[in-house]
Design a protein around this motif. Structure first.
Motif, PDB file in Angstrom:
ATOM      1  N   ILE A   1      13.633 -10.263   8.873  1.00  0.00           N
ATOM      2  CA  ILE A   1      12.948  -9.004   9.151  1.00  0.00           C
ATOM      3  C   ILE A   1      13.891  -8.032   9.863  1.00  0.00           C
ATOM      4  N   PHE A   2      14.667  -8.539  10.800  1.00  0.00           N
ATOM      5  CA  PHE A   2      15.617  -7.698  11.537  1.00  0.00           C
ATOM      6  C   PHE A   2      16.630  -7.068  10.568  1.00  0.00           C
ATOM      7  N   ASN A   3      17.154  -7.875   9.653  1.00  0.00           N
ATOM      8  CA  ASN A   3      18.120  -7.364   8.677  1.00  0.00           C
ATOM      9  C   ASN A   3      17.479  -6.407   7.689  1.00  0.00           C
ATOM     10  N   CYS A   4      16.224  -6.703   7.303  1.00  0.00           N
ATOM     11  CA  CYS A   4      15.486  -5.831   6.382  1.00  0.00           C
ATOM     12  C   CYS A   4      15.280  -4.451   6.995  1.00  0.00           C
ATOM     13  N   MET A   5      14.970  -4.421   8.282  1.00  0.00           N
ATOM     14  CA  MET A   5      14.764  -3.157   8.986  1.00  0.00           C
ATOM     15  C   MET A   5      15.989  -2.262   8.868  1.00  0.00           C
ATOM     16  N   ILE A   6      17.169  -2.860   9.000  1.00  0.00           N
ATOM     17  CA  ILE A   6      18.419  -2.088   8.962  1.00  0.00           C
ATOM     18  C   ILE A   6      18.802  -1.707   7.544  1.00  0.00           C
ATOM     19  N   LYS A   7      18.805  -2.704   6.649  1.00  0.00           N
ATOM     20  CA  LYS A   7      19.341  -2.492   5.300  1.00  0.00           C
ATOM     21  C   LYS A   7      18.385  -1.760   4.369  1.00  0.00           C
ATOM     22  N   GLU A   8      17.095  -2.113   4.426  1.00  0.00           N
ATOM     23  CA  GLU A   8      16.139  -1.520   3.478  1.00  0.00           C
ATOM     24  C   GLU A   8      15.505  -0.232   3.990  1.00  0.00           C
ATOM     25  N   TYR A   9      15.328  -0.127   5.303  1.00  0.00           N
ATOM     26  CA  TYR A   9      14.625   1.040   5.842  1.00  0.00           C
ATOM     27  C   TYR A   9      15.533   1.955   6.679  1.00  0.00           C
ATOM     28  N   GLY A  10      16.779   1.552   6.865  1.00  0.00           N
ATOM     29  CA  GLY A  10      17.732   2.417   7.559  1.00  0.00           C
ATOM     30  C   GLY A  10      17.385   2.706   9.004  1.00  0.00           C
ATOM     31  N   ILE A  11      16.657   1.779   9.642  1.00  0.00           N
ATOM     32  CA  ILE A  11      16.277   1.965  11.050  1.00  0.00           C
ATOM     33  C   ILE A  11      17.322   1.313  11.939  1.00  0.00           C
ATOM     34  N   SER A  12      17.925   2.087  12.812  1.00  0.00           N
ATOM     35  CA  SER A  12      18.911   1.542  13.751  1.00  0.00           C
ATOM     36  C   SER A  12      18.187   0.774  14.851  1.00  0.00           C
ATOM     37  N   PRO A  13      18.582  -0.467  15.099  1.00  0.00           N
ATOM     38  CA  PRO A  13      17.879  -1.270  16.113  1.00  0.00           C
ATOM     39  C   PRO A  13      17.987  -0.646  17.508  1.00  0.00           C
ATOM     40  N   SER A  14      16.880  -0.602  18.195  1.00  0.00           N
ATOM     41  CA  SER A  14      16.857  -0.120  19.578  1.00  0.00           C
ATOM     42  C   SER A  14      17.052  -1.308  20.510  1.00  0.00           C
TER      43      SER A  14
ATOM     44  N   ALA B   1       0.824  -1.219   0.000  1.00  0.00           N
ATOM     45  CA  ALA B   1       0.000   0.000   0.000  1.00  0.00           C
ATOM     46  C   ALA B   1       0.853   1.263   0.000  1.00  0.00           C
ATOM     47  N   GLY B   2       2.180   1.099   0.034  1.00  0.00           N
ATOM     48  CA  GLY B   2       3.075   2.254  -0.013  1.00  0.00           C
ATOM     49  C   GLY B   2       3.290   2.935   1.323  1.00  0.00           C
ATOM     50  N   VAL B   3       2.934   2.252   2.422  1.00  0.00           N
ATOM     51  CA  VAL B   3       3.132   2.821   3.756  1.00  0.00           C
ATOM     52  C   VAL B   3       4.459   2.313   4.314  1.00  0.00           C
ATOM     53  N   LYS B   4       5.315   3.237   4.705  1.00  0.00           N
ATOM     54  CA  LYS B   4       6.645   2.874   5.205  1.00  0.00           C
ATOM     55  C   LYS B   4       6.574   2.465   6.665  1.00  0.00           C
ATOM     56  N   PRO B   5       7.017   1.247   7.003  1.00  0.00           N
ATOM     57  CA  PRO B   5       6.972   0.812   8.410  1.00  0.00           C
ATOM     58  C   PRO B   5       7.933   1.619   9.272  1.00  0.00           C
ATOM     59  N   ASN B   6       7.622   1.714  10.557  1.00  0.00           N
ATOM     60  CA  ASN B   6       8.514   2.413  11.480  1.00  0.00           C
ATOM     61  C   ASN B   6       9.121   1.424  12.475  1.00  0.00           C
ATOM     62  N   ALA B   7       9.843   1.936  13.443  1.00  0.00           N
ATOM     63  CA  ALA B   7      10.546   1.075  14.407  1.00  0.00           C
ATOM     64  C   ALA B   7       9.583   0.190  15.191  1.00  0.00           C
ATOM     65  N   VAL B   8       8.406   0.743  15.546  1.00  0.00           N
ATOM     66  CA  VAL B   8       7.429  -0.035  16.330  1.00  0.00           C
ATOM     67  C   VAL B   8       6.864  -1.179  15.504  1.00  0.00           C
ATOM     68  N   THR B   9       6.686  -0.953  14.200  1.00  0.00           N
ATOM     69  CA  THR B   9       6.195  -2.017  13.313  1.00  0.00           C
ATOM     70  C   THR B   9       7.111  -3.230  13.393  1.00  0.00           C
ATOM     71  N   PHE B  10       8.417  -2.988  13.353  1.00  0.00           N
ATOM     72  CA  PHE B  10       9.369  -4.093  13.356  1.00  0.00           C
ATOM     73  C   PHE B  10       9.444  -4.778  14.715  1.00  0.00           C
ATOM     74  N   VAL B  11       9.203  -4.041  15.794  1.00  0.00           N
ATOM     75  CA  VAL B  11       9.118  -4.688  17.113  1.00  0.00           C
ATOM     76  C   VAL B  11       7.995  -5.725  17.093  1.00  0.00           C
ATOM     77  N   GLY B  12       6.837  -5.324  16.552  1.00  0.00           N
ATOM     78  CA  GLY B  12       5.694  -6.234  16.471  1.00  0.00           C
ATOM     79  C   GLY B  12       5.984  -7.449  15.611  1.00  0.00           C
ATOM     80  N   LEU B  13       6.659  -7.243  14.477  1.00  0.00           N
ATOM     81  CA  LEU B  13       6.948  -8.346  13.559  1.00  0.00           C
ATOM     82  C   LEU B  13       7.929  -9.350  14.168  1.00  0.00           C
ATOM     83  N   ILE B  14       9.001  -8.842  14.781  1.00  0.00           N
ATOM     84  CA  ILE B  14       9.990  -9.747  15.392  1.00  0.00           C
ATOM     85  C   ILE B  14       9.358 -10.473  16.578  1.00  0.00           C
ATOM     86  N   TYR B  15       8.505  -9.742  17.312  1.00  0.00           N
ATOM     87  CA  TYR B  15       7.772 -10.358  18.431  1.00  0.00           C
ATOM     88  C   TYR B  15       6.902 -11.506  17.915  1.00  0.00           C
TER      89      TYR B  15
END
Length: 610
Positions: A361-374, A333-347
């Motif tokens: 998913i963890f690697n995708c968060m870093i490489k594709e979306y540039g989100i630094s893991p908290s 749908a073209g909506v960019k996930p945020n850090a909280v989205t990835f917490v839910g997915l890994i959970y």
């Protein structure tokens, strides 16, 4: 005459927030050469800001040959309204250095609002100091902004000092002060101040209710909302509704949440995005996933919060595949996930044992979306690996992650070592965890168990001494059940309930049937040194079992029983709930400190992986 005409049209444009007409009027003004005639440039700047055309406003501002304090105050307001307070603060030095202007009360107000939005209390205090030394130090509008800033930054006493110094207290200052007290947990002070409000309108009620909800006093917030309704206050702004919906989510009071939802529909706020997002989250946290999905499906517009709420909801209810499918739909749908989205997915992956998918998913968060893991992301990943037996990889993550691992991370690894029988590794992790001087009572109990299993009694004594020295006590277990017209809270070992005879009689009857089906109580979950029979008796009176029996006795036959427990449900109770769901042919949903368990026909949604 012509300038007056354009001024009138531009003001109408700002009021109606019509960007198309704004650009057309600007073009006409430039074409006939009036673009430098005062006050048209500043009025155009204001229109662009109010229409959300931040780029146009910035270009116009940069092209202005002569900018005054009105110009600067207007562009600052535009940045603040567009939620770019950092631009307000970063541009301010240019006003002083380039245009050689000193701030007036309007500019001070804008700077203070930017600091409040960012929670930048140090910079806010610097602005306050300059304001106090300026000729505008008595301006009540700027003071009102200061009250708001200190309140939002958790300094209610500082806010009150400014509030008391104001000659004329406007609605904004009253609401800011109320919110500051309530949000800081100063309920008595908030209520005392509320009684002094000269005209208790919707905004003062909203400030008090939302502040109480955010400080964890959701029950008080709900009662005040009911009082507000009884006093006939018209809800012309839906923010108070989202606060009450949030309280229902935190408290897991589904029936009241449904009533608030009905009010949302009646008042015509179903198309309001943040209200719909709050409802999705509320239904998910109140264990009614179907209702959450219905609200989500009916939303015409969805943002990242909408998608994240439904994804996290599915994950917490053990619907990992559904959560991952929703994520695919979100990206499509073209909506960019945020850090909280990835917490839910890994959970979701963690509680379904999907190790490879979780890593991906963890690697995708870093490489594709540039989100630094908290820390939270690393905790979820470690939980995923350790639950699935990849203990060396989990320990390696703790040792190589950028930040410092906290107590819950080490405790999760220790628990997994104990569960998988990795005794040597468990002792090594336990020794390290002990050096951290843990604070959580459950950590001490875990440490004591690990050392006891290894017969390291001197360490068991040390753990108990540390608990005594620090006065660490295990949080008492309690369970809450919400029925249609009433709710009850049960504490472990409760013996004073009016229906205790009926409750224990039903539990005894169910116990007999479970034993006929092969149930044997697992007394390993009782950590006290006592006889087996006494341990079984303690298991019998766990709070979730008392709540379950009460629900079976009082609820409408065939309906879902929903229970909330403040601690993690114990393994023996988990077994019991599976058996009872089969015996009575009822669905039982338990929300504990970790996740949701849906018990139905002898099976739990967690597949015993929690």
């Amino acid at each position: 005459m012509l300038i007056s005409c354009y001024l009138h049209q531009l003001k109408l444009c700002a009021k109606r927030q019509n960007p198309v007409v704004a650009r057309k009027l600007h073009a006409e003004i430039v074409k006939i050469g009036l673009n430098q005639c005062e006050p048209l440039p500043n009025t155009l700047l204001d229109v662009y800001g109010k229409c959300g055309l931040l780029r146009d406003a910035g270009n116009l501002f940069d092209e202005m040959p002569q900018r005054d304090l009105v110009s600067w105050a207007t562009i600052f307001t535009a940045y603040n309204q567009a939620n770019f307070p950092n631009k307000t603060l970063s541009c301010f030095p240019a006003m002083v250095v380039v245009d050689e202007l000193q701030p007036d009360h309007f500019v001070y107000s804008s700077l203070i609002k930017a600091c409040a939005s960012l929670g930048a209390i140090r910079q806010g205090m610097q602005v306050h100091a300059n304001f106090a030394l300026s000729q505008f130090c008595d301006d009540d509008v700027a003071k009102s902004a200061l009250v708001d800033m200190y309140a939002k930054c958790g300094l209610p006493n500082s806010a009150r000092a400014i509030f008391d110094s104001m000659v004329v207290k406007n609605v904004a200052s009253w609401t800011a002060m109320l919110y500051g007290y309530a949000r800081s947990g100063l309920k008595v002070e908030a209520l005392e101040l509320f009684s002094s409000v000269p005209a208790k309108g919707l905004y003062s009620w909203t400030a008090l209710i939302s502040g109480l909800v955010q400080s964890g006093n959701g029950i008080d917030g709900c009662y005040l909302f009911l009082q507000m309704r009884r006093e006939g206050v018209h809800i012309v702004d839906p923010f108070v509704l989202s606060s009450v919906v949030g309280a229902c989510a935190n408290l897991a009071i589904l029936e009241f949440g449904k009533q608030v939802h009905s009010l949302v529909v009646t008042l015509g706020y179903t198309s309001c995005l943040f209200i719909s997002n709050a409802l999705v989250d509320m239904y998910a946290k109140c264990s009614d996933v179907l209702a959450a999905e219905i609200v989500f499906s009916g939303m015409l517009v969805r943002d990242v919060v909408s998608w994240t709420s439904i994804i996290v909801g599915a994950a917490q209810h053990g619907r990992a595949k559904e959560a991952l499918h929703l994520y695919d739909q979100m990206v499509a749908a073209g909506v960019k996930p945020n850090a909280v989205t990835f917490v839910g997915l890994i959970y979701a992956c963690s509680h379904a044992g999907l190790v490879s998918k979780g890593r991906e998913i963890f690697n995708c968060m870093i490489k594709e979306y540039g989100i630094s893991p908290s820390l939270q992301h690393y905790t979820c990943l470690l939980d995923l690996l350790s639950r699935s037996g990849h203990l060396e990889e989990a320990e390696n993550i703790i040792n190589t992650m950028p930040g410092k691992p906290d107590e819950p991370m080490w405790a999760a690894l220790l628990s997994a070592c104990k569960h998988h029988g990795k005794n040597q590794m468990a002792l090594r992790v336990a020794d390290h965890l002990l050096e951290l001087n843990p604070r959580d009572p459950s950590t001490y109990i875990l440490l004591s168990n690990v050392y006891a299993n290894a017969k390291r009694w001197e360490h068991v004594s040390l753990v108990r001494k540390m608990m005594a020295d620090k006065e660490v006590k295990k949080e008492p277990g309690y369970s809450f059940i919400d029925l249609l017209k009433e709710s009850q809270v049960f504490h472990a070992g409760e013996t004073f309930h009016p229906m205790k005879d009926e409750i224990f009689s039903l539990l005894k009857e169910l116990d007999g049937e479970m034993r006929r089906r092969g149930y044997v109580p697992d007394t390993n979950f009782i950590l006290h040194d006592m006889e087996e029979q006494e341990k079984e008796r303690l298991l019998f009176s766990h709070s979730e079992r008392l709540a379950l029996a009460y629900g079976l006795l009082k609820s409408v036959p065939g309906t879902v029983i929903r229970i909330v427990k403040n601690l993690r449900v114990c393994g023996d109770c988990h077994t019991v709930f599976k058996l009872v769901s089969s015996i009575v042919q009822r669905e039982i949903i338990v929300r504990d400190a970790t996740r949701f368990h849906h018990f139905k026909e002898g099976i739990c949604s967690c597949n015993d992986f929690w």
